[in-house]
Scaffold this motif. Structure first.
Motif, PDB file in Angstrom:
ATOM      1  N   SER A 329       1.051  -1.185   0.159  1.00 34.31           N
ATOM      2  CA  SER A 329       0.056  -0.093   0.107  1.00 34.31           C
ATOM      3  C   SER A 329       0.834   1.294   0.005  1.00 34.31           C
ATOM      4  O   SER A 329       1.864   1.246   0.647  1.00 34.31           O
ATOM      5  CB  SER A 329      -1.036  -0.052   1.397  1.00 34.31           C
ATOM      6  OG  SER A 329      -0.286   0.031   2.436  1.00 34.31           O
ATOM      7  N   GLU A 330       0.387   2.313  -0.596  1.00 32.13           N
ATOM      8  CA  GLU A 330       1.034   3.408  -0.651  1.00 32.13           C
ATOM      9  C   GLU A 330       1.316   3.955   0.722  1.00 32.13           C
ATOM     10  O   GLU A 330       0.334   4.304   1.349  1.00 32.13           O
ATOM     11  CB  GLU A 330       0.356   4.580  -1.764  1.00 32.13           C
ATOM     12  CG  GLU A 330       1.524   5.780  -2.088  1.00 32.13           C
ATOM     13  CD  GLU A 330       0.813   6.810  -2.758  1.00 32.13           C
ATOM     14  OE1 GLU A 330       1.188   6.866  -3.842  1.00 32.13           O
ATOM     15  OE2 GLU A 330      -0.348   7.388  -2.436  1.00 32.13           O
ATOM     16  N   TRP A 331       2.532   4.755   0.840  1.00 29.74           N
ATOM     17  CA  TRP A 331       2.951   5.459   2.282  1.00 29.74           C
ATOM     18  C   TRP A 331       2.881   6.919   1.720  1.00 29.74           C
ATOM     19  O   TRP A 331       2.525   7.641   2.048  1.00 29.74           O
ATOM     20  CB  TRP A 331       3.769   4.963   2.772  1.00 29.74           C
ATOM     21  CG  TRP A 331       4.440   5.724   3.937  1.00 29.74           C
ATOM     22  CD1 TRP A 331       3.371   6.423   4.960  1.00 29.74           C
ATOM     23  CD2 TRP A 331       5.689   5.816   4.651  1.00 29.74           C
ATOM     24  NE1 TRP A 331       4.297   7.026   5.764  1.00 29.74           N
ATOM     25  CE2 TRP A 331       5.667   6.418   5.928  1.00 29.74           C
ATOM     26  CE3 TRP A 331       6.940   5.552   4.157  1.00 29.74           C
ATOM     27  CZ2 TRP A 331       6.760   7.026   6.332  1.00 29.74           C
ATOM     28  CZ3 TRP A 331       8.132   5.531   4.714  1.00 29.74           C
ATOM     29  CH2 TRP A 331       7.933   6.550   6.159  1.00 29.74           C
ATOM     30  N   LEU A 332       4.243   7.083   1.163  1.00 31.18           N
ATOM     31  CA  LEU A 332       4.500   8.414   0.619  1.00 31.18           C
ATOM     32  C   LEU A 332       4.498   8.481  -1.159  1.00 31.18           C
ATOM     33  O   LEU A 332       5.046   7.675  -1.584  1.00 31.18           O
ATOM     34  CB  LEU A 332       5.862   8.607   0.979  1.00 31.18           C
ATOM     35  CG  LEU A 332       6.236   8.847   2.553  1.00 31.18           C
ATOM     36  CD1 LEU A 332       7.685   8.987   2.940  1.00 31.18           C
ATOM     37  CD2 LEU A 332       5.275   9.833   3.254  1.00 31.18           C
ATOM     38  N   ALA A 333       3.836   9.351  -1.754  1.00 32.33           N
ATOM     39  CA  ALA A 333       3.738   9.610  -2.918  1.00 32.33           C
ATOM     40  C   ALA A 333       5.049  10.197  -3.578  1.00 32.33           C
ATOM     41  O   ALA A 333       5.909  10.855  -2.541  1.00 32.33           O
ATOM     42  CB  ALA A 333       2.732  10.665  -3.322  1.00 32.33           C
ATOM     43  N   GLU A 334       5.381  10.324  -4.611  1.00 29.21           N
ATOM     44  CA  GLU A 334       6.472  10.952  -5.300  1.00 29.21           C
ATOM     45  C   GLU A 334       6.967  12.264  -4.701  1.00 29.21           C
ATOM     46  O   GLU A 334       6.020  13.350  -4.830  1.00 29.21           O
ATOM     47  CB  GLU A 334       6.411  11.059  -6.852  1.00 29.21           C
ATOM     48  CG  GLU A 334       7.550  11.618  -7.598  1.00 29.21           C
ATOM     49  CD  GLU A 334       8.639  10.531  -7.792  1.00 29.21           C
ATOM     50  OE1 GLU A 334       9.930  11.196  -7.656  1.00 29.21           O
ATOM     51  OE2 GLU A 334       8.391   9.435  -8.064  1.00 29.21           O
ATOM     52  N   GLY A 335       7.838  12.425  -4.200  1.00 28.40           N
ATOM     53  CA  GLY A 335       8.512  13.545  -3.548  1.00 28.40           C
ATOM     54  C   GLY A 335       8.019  14.066  -2.324  1.00 28.40           C
ATOM     55  O   GLY A 335       8.288  15.028  -1.787  1.00 28.40           O
ATOM     56  N   GLN A 336       7.081  13.207  -1.699  1.00 26.83           N
ATOM     57  CA  GLN A 336       6.304  13.513  -0.425  1.00 26.83           C
ATOM     58  C   GLN A 336       7.379  13.143   0.720  1.00 26.83           C
ATOM     59  O   GLN A 336       7.976  12.110   0.397  1.00 26.83           O
ATOM     60  CB  GLN A 336       5.036  12.785  -0.271  1.00 26.83           C
ATOM     61  CG  GLN A 336       4.256  13.042   0.958  1.00 26.83           C
ATOM     62  CD  GLN A 336       3.004  12.184   1.120  1.00 26.83           C
ATOM     63  OE1 GLN A 336       2.481  11.485   0.096  1.00 26.83           O
ATOM     64  NE2 GLN A 336       2.373  12.540   2.320  1.00 26.83           N
ATOM     65  N   VAL A 337       7.676  13.933   1.755  1.00 29.65           N
ATOM     66  CA  VAL A 337       8.337  13.893   2.864  1.00 29.65           C
ATOM     67  C   VAL A 337       7.556  13.149   4.136  1.00 29.65           C
ATOM     68  O   VAL A 337       6.654  13.833   4.222  1.00 29.65           O
ATOM     69  CB  VAL A 337       9.343  14.820   3.044  1.00 29.65           C
ATOM     70  CG1 VAL A 337      10.104  14.476   4.466  1.00 29.65           C
ATOM     71  CG2 VAL A 337      10.202  15.237   2.017  1.00 29.65           C
ATOM     72  N   ALA A 338       8.240  12.244   4.838  1.00 30.40           N
ATOM     73  CA  ALA A 338       7.352  11.481   5.905  1.00 30.40           C
ATOM     74  C   ALA A 338       7.418  12.941   6.939  1.00 30.40           C
ATOM     75  O   ALA A 338       8.584  13.640   7.174  1.00 30.40           O
ATOM     76  CB  ALA A 338       8.131  10.386   6.350  1.00 30.40           C
ATOM     77  N   THR A 339       6.152  12.850   7.801  1.00 34.54           N
ATOM     78  CA  THR A 339       6.401  13.967   8.945  1.00 34.54           C
ATOM     79  C   THR A 339       7.098  13.421  10.264  1.00 34.54           C
ATOM     80  O   THR A 339       7.166  12.105  10.398  1.00 34.54           O
ATOM     81  CB  THR A 339       4.904  14.286   9.259  1.00 34.54           C
ATOM     82  OG1 THR A 339       4.215  13.074   9.595  1.00 34.54           O
ATOM     83  CG2 THR A 339       3.973  14.680   7.889  1.00 34.54           C
TER      84      THR A 339
END
Length: 359
Positions: A329-339
């Protein structure tokens, strides 16, 4: 001279103008530490004790420090913390995740004592927390591991399945895979922060599965000794562990607590201390990368140091998408950074790791 005569003589001194005011010397600030391992572990506890020594060097006779080592997490920790508080320590550092509830419990009984808890998340008016972004250093170690493995099997010895450790496993794997898509990761849990025998057994189990690079989130040098016997390589954990350089210890992640300890003691001394949470990393100097030895090819060293610099500058975050969870399952999309909130509660492996997180 009896007491009556002494008091009479003191009484006339001001009248003849010979006395100068005498003030009592200010008592030193007492600072206590509890450690989960021995100060000679060469890793986690050793680094915290270097921080304690840095306090003494910085403030001299303005402070007085003490420590209790090898304190088990649980009821023993409450007793050790209470002992330090009753001994007059005004600031107490508790240096292991499992000390969290004991700190909160004891702090409630000693509201005038200030407590600092390493790697925890529970705070109170007199309890602060501090942590380091170890996952940043793991990204650099993972890069070297991915380049250096010949079997394409790297191993990781975990202590306990808590977010801090899971972050490190994920970060190491992500960055090993970035440079070597064929990498597999094996994970063994020691269920201890410091137990050389268990750590040695964990390393042996990994080596038996064909692992030729070992990373660890446990505190002893035992895994490096096993790696040396098997011709595998490894990394210093929490401390440089340079006795095993240039191989099997090809680099290390170093926890530098001294600047934080000096800052917080200084704030108690000047009256500005307050409860807060701190989470620093490579940029803040709390996470350092130890020497990368000549056992590592020059181009790999250059690549690893470039990654370190990009993390330090804020140009790159080790958890940047696209990234999926282990189940796909998707966690972070392209370029998205974890908080930070996502990372502090991390309870899953990323896609590609086949090991399971214990319940």
């Amino acid at each position: 001279m009896n007491r009556r005569k002494l008091m009479a003589s003191l009484a006339v001194i001001p009248a003849i103008g010979l006395a100068t005011p005498v003030f009592a010397q200010e008592e030193p600030l007492k600072v206590g530490f509890i450690y989960v391992g021995p100060v000679g572990d060469g890793g986690w506890t050793y680094q915290h004790d270097l921080g304690r020594q840095a306090i003494e060097e910085e403030f001299g006779d303005r402070v007085e420090t003490t420590f209790i080592e090898s304190v088990p997490e649980g009821a023993d920790a409450e007793r050790a913390l209470s002992q330090l508080a009753l001994a007059g320590n005004e600031l107490i550092f508790a240096t292991s995740f499992g000390f969290m509830d004991p700190v909160i419990n004891v702090a409630a009984k000693f509201p005038d004592v200030k407590f600092e808890h390493a790697t925890g998340y529970k705070r109170a008016e007199n309890v602060a927390t501090y942590d380091a972004r170890f996952y940043e250093g793991r990204a650099v170690m993972g890069t070297i591991a991915g380049r250096m493995t010949e079997s394409n099997k790297i191993g990781y010895i975990g202590s306990f399945p808590i977010p801090e450790v899971i972050q490190g496993i994920n970060s190491s794997f992500i960055h090993a895979r970035k440079v070597n898509p064929d990498v597999e990761m094996k994970v063994v849990w020691a269920y201890s922060w410091f137990d050389p025998a268990k750590e040695a057994d964990a390393a042996s189990a990994l080596i038996a599965e064909g692992v030729d690079v070992i990373l660890q989130h446990t505190d002893s040098t035992a895994p490096l000794a096993k790696a040396q016997e098997a011709g595998a390589i490894g990394f210093g954990q929490a401390s440089d562990m340079s006795n095993f350089a240039p191989s099997p210890r090809v680099s290390s992640i170093i926890d530098n607590w001294a600047p934080y300890y000096i800052e917080r003691v200084g704030q108690v001394l000047d009256g500005t201390w307050e409860s807060k949470g701190t989470w620093a990393g490579i940029a803040g100097g709390e996470v350092e990368i130890g020497e990368i030895t000549e056992a590592v090819p020059a181009e790999v060293k250059e690549e690893a140091l470039a990654l370190k610099d990009s993390i330090a500058s804020g140009e790159y975050h080790p958890f940047t998408g696209p990234l999926n969870r282990q189940d796909g399952s998707e966690w972070l999309a392209e370029g998205q950074v974890a908080t930070d909130e996502e990372l502090s509660g991390m309870n899953f492996f990323v896609e590609g790791i086949t090991a399971k997180i214990p319940e």
